[in-house]
Design an enzyme around this catalytic site. Structure first.
Site, PDB file in Angstrom:
ATOM      1  CB  THR A 185      22.432 -60.445  46.773  1.00 22.31           C
ATOM      2  OG1 THR A 185      23.249 -61.387  46.053  1.00 22.31           O
ATOM      3  CG2 THR A 185      21.083 -61.044  47.109  1.00 22.31           C
ATOM      4  CG  ASP A 186      26.531 -60.015  42.949  1.00 25.09           C
ATOM      5  OD1 ASP A 186      26.940 -60.435  41.850  1.00 25.09           O
ATOM      6  OD2 ASP A 186      26.326 -60.744  43.931  1.00 25.09           O
ATOM      7  CD  GLU A 223      47.398 -43.761  59.238  1.00 29.08           C
ATOM      8  OE1 GLU A 223      47.412 -44.228  60.381  1.00 29.08           O
ATOM      9  OE2 GLU A 223      48.435 -43.556  58.568  1.00 29.08           O
ATOM     10  CB  THR A 240      19.931 -64.787  42.930  1.00 25.28           C
ATOM     11  OG1 THR A 240      21.237 -64.669  42.430  1.00 25.28           O
ATOM     12  CG2 THR A 240      19.676 -66.189  43.427  1.00 25.28           C
TER      13      THR A 240
HETATM   14  N1  DGL Z   1      24.456 -62.072  39.637  1.00 32.96           N
HETATM   15  C1  DGL Z   1      24.182 -61.791  41.024  1.00 32.96           C
HETATM   16  C2  DGL Z   1      23.230 -60.587  41.129  1.00 32.96           C
HETATM   17  O1  DGL Z   1      22.319 -60.474  40.304  1.00 32.96           O
HETATM   18  C3  DGL Z   1      23.561 -62.952  41.701  1.00 32.96           C
HETATM   19  C4  DGL Z   1      23.517 -62.767  43.136  1.00 32.96           C
HETATM   20  C5  DGL Z   1      22.107 -62.613  43.658  1.00 32.96           C
HETATM   21  O2  DGL Z   1      21.234 -61.938  43.088  1.00 32.96           O
HETATM   22  O3  DGL Z   1      21.910 -63.141  44.751  1.00 32.96           O
HETATM   23  O4  DGL Z   1      23.408 -59.789  42.067  1.00 32.96           O
END
Ligand code: DGL
Length: 375
Positions: free
Chosen positions: A138-139, A332, A58
């Site tokens: 960010t993913d 567990e 992003t």
């Molecule tokens: N498609 C997601 C990624 O590239 C967008 C999220 C982001 O980068 O903030 O991780």
């Protein structure tokens, strides 16, 4: 003719004397000022050299309008444009950019990680590189960060940065996040702290950071164990650091690795079945992360399929879908009797990374358990 008194001579020439004196002062002052004002080259010599490796995400995304903060296109803006959009970078570092990939980070793969880690190690081995910034979606930032935390062979700063709003959005967070990341990567404070993630003026450790919200700019947190510090007024402030071994202190070396052992994750839920597990084992998984409910609990109907997988030589790591807390060994499940490993506090996606690297060294479950208590 009466000669004019010295007083009269002085008065007559006074304006000229003042002019010459002022010119002398000015030239001296200017000389001093010029002598004191370093030229651009001298300034550059005092700044750290930081390389930005761009991978997409992003932070390099664009939206249809300035109010588009979801439903935009990720990974479209190139590294040179990212750098040009933040001229302030020149005040804190000498920056060079490389476009390593241009992908949305949900599509990050083991192959990308190996290529990225090798490039980082080559660059950090150079005396003229002081730190690295990686721009990233960010993913999966937390996974790339942890993979690098275990494979970078330098104490120099490696800082991963992303953004939750595309570059075209109102109050895009990418530019300030990138500025902070470059500042941090060039700082002495960040040396020896392991791989770091910075967004939202905060500094988190690769091992503990995780994405906690699908879309807000404060999404990255290290719940319970806490962030390492802040960046404020162009300065990093550290208040703690991870106690676990990382970077130069790890036993993993990916220099000559072209592929990582296949490790998959099984997600635990009420009424689950072993179809996914059986398929992953049949497809050649060398390790399975069982992200169980609660303290890594195993449902009755999953016990035999997991034991069968173990008997085929697949390493089973009990993690938890909960995300925080210790998965207790022999809590567990009877891990000693079943010859399972527990993930300690690593979430499933990070446990997968550590198990992949562990399997490049050993299949011995006691050794692998030691690694989960070390990194
Ligand atoms: N498609 C997601 C990624 O590239 C967008 C999220 C982001 O980068 O903030 O991780």
């Amino acid at each position: 003719m009466v000669s004019p008194s010295p007083h009269v001579i002085h008065a007559r020439f006074q304006p000229y004397i003042r002019l010459v004196f002022s010119a002398l002062l000015l030239s001296t002052g200017l000389t001093n000022a010029i002598a004191q004002t370093p030229d651009a080259q001298e300034v550059a010599q005092t700044l750290p050299n930081v390389v930005i490796l761009a991978t997409g995400g992003t932070i390099a995304g664009t939206g249809a309008s300035s109010t588009t903060t979801v439903g935009y296109t990720s990974a479209t803006v190139g590294v040179d444009k990212l750098i040009a959009a933040v001229p302030e970078l020149k005040k804190v570092a000498n920056v060079k950019g490389e476009q390593v990939f241009q992908i949305a980070s949900e599509s990050m793969t083991n192959d990308h990680w190996l290529k990225l880690a090798k490039r980082v190690n080559i660059l950090l081995a150079r005396p003229d590189v002081d730190g690295i910034v990686i721009t990233h979606g960010t993913d999966t930032i937390e996974e790339t960060a942890y993979f690098l935390d275990l494979t970078v062979k330098s104490r120099k700063p490696v800082v991963i940065v992303g953004a939750m709003r595309p570059s075209t959005a109102l109050s895009a967070d990418g530019p300030i996040n990138l500025y902070n990341a470059v500042l941090l990567a060039g700082s002495k404070e960040a040396i020896g702290k392991g791989v770091l993630v910075t967004l939202n003026d905060q500094i988190n450790a690769a091992r503990e950071v995780t994405k906690t919200n699908t879309s807000t700019t404060d999404t990255f947190k290290s719940p319970e164990l806490g962030m390492l510090g802040y960046i404020q007024g162009s300065k990093p402030y550290f208040y703690r650091q991870s106690t676990r071994k990382n970077t130069l202190d790890t036993e993993f070396d990916i220099t000559n690795l072209d592929v990582l052992p296949k490790v998959d994750i099984v997600y635990g839920y009420a009424d689950m079945n072993s179809v996914a597990l059986d398929a992953q084992v049949a497809a050649g998984a060398k390790g399975i992360i069982h992200a169980g409910v609660g303290d890594g609990s195993i449902a009755a109907q999953m016990k035999e399929p997991l034991i069968a997988a173990r008997k085929k030589g697949v390493i089973i790591v009990r993690a938890s879908r909960v995300g925080q807390g210790i998965v207790a060994r022999n809590g567990e499940a009877s891990d000693d009797a079943l010859d399972f490993v527990v993930s300690d506090t690593l979430n499933a996606q990070k446990a997968r990374i550590l198990l992949m690297l562990a399997l490049t060294k050993t299949n011995n479950t006691k050794e692998i358990q030691r690694m989960f208590y070390t990194y």
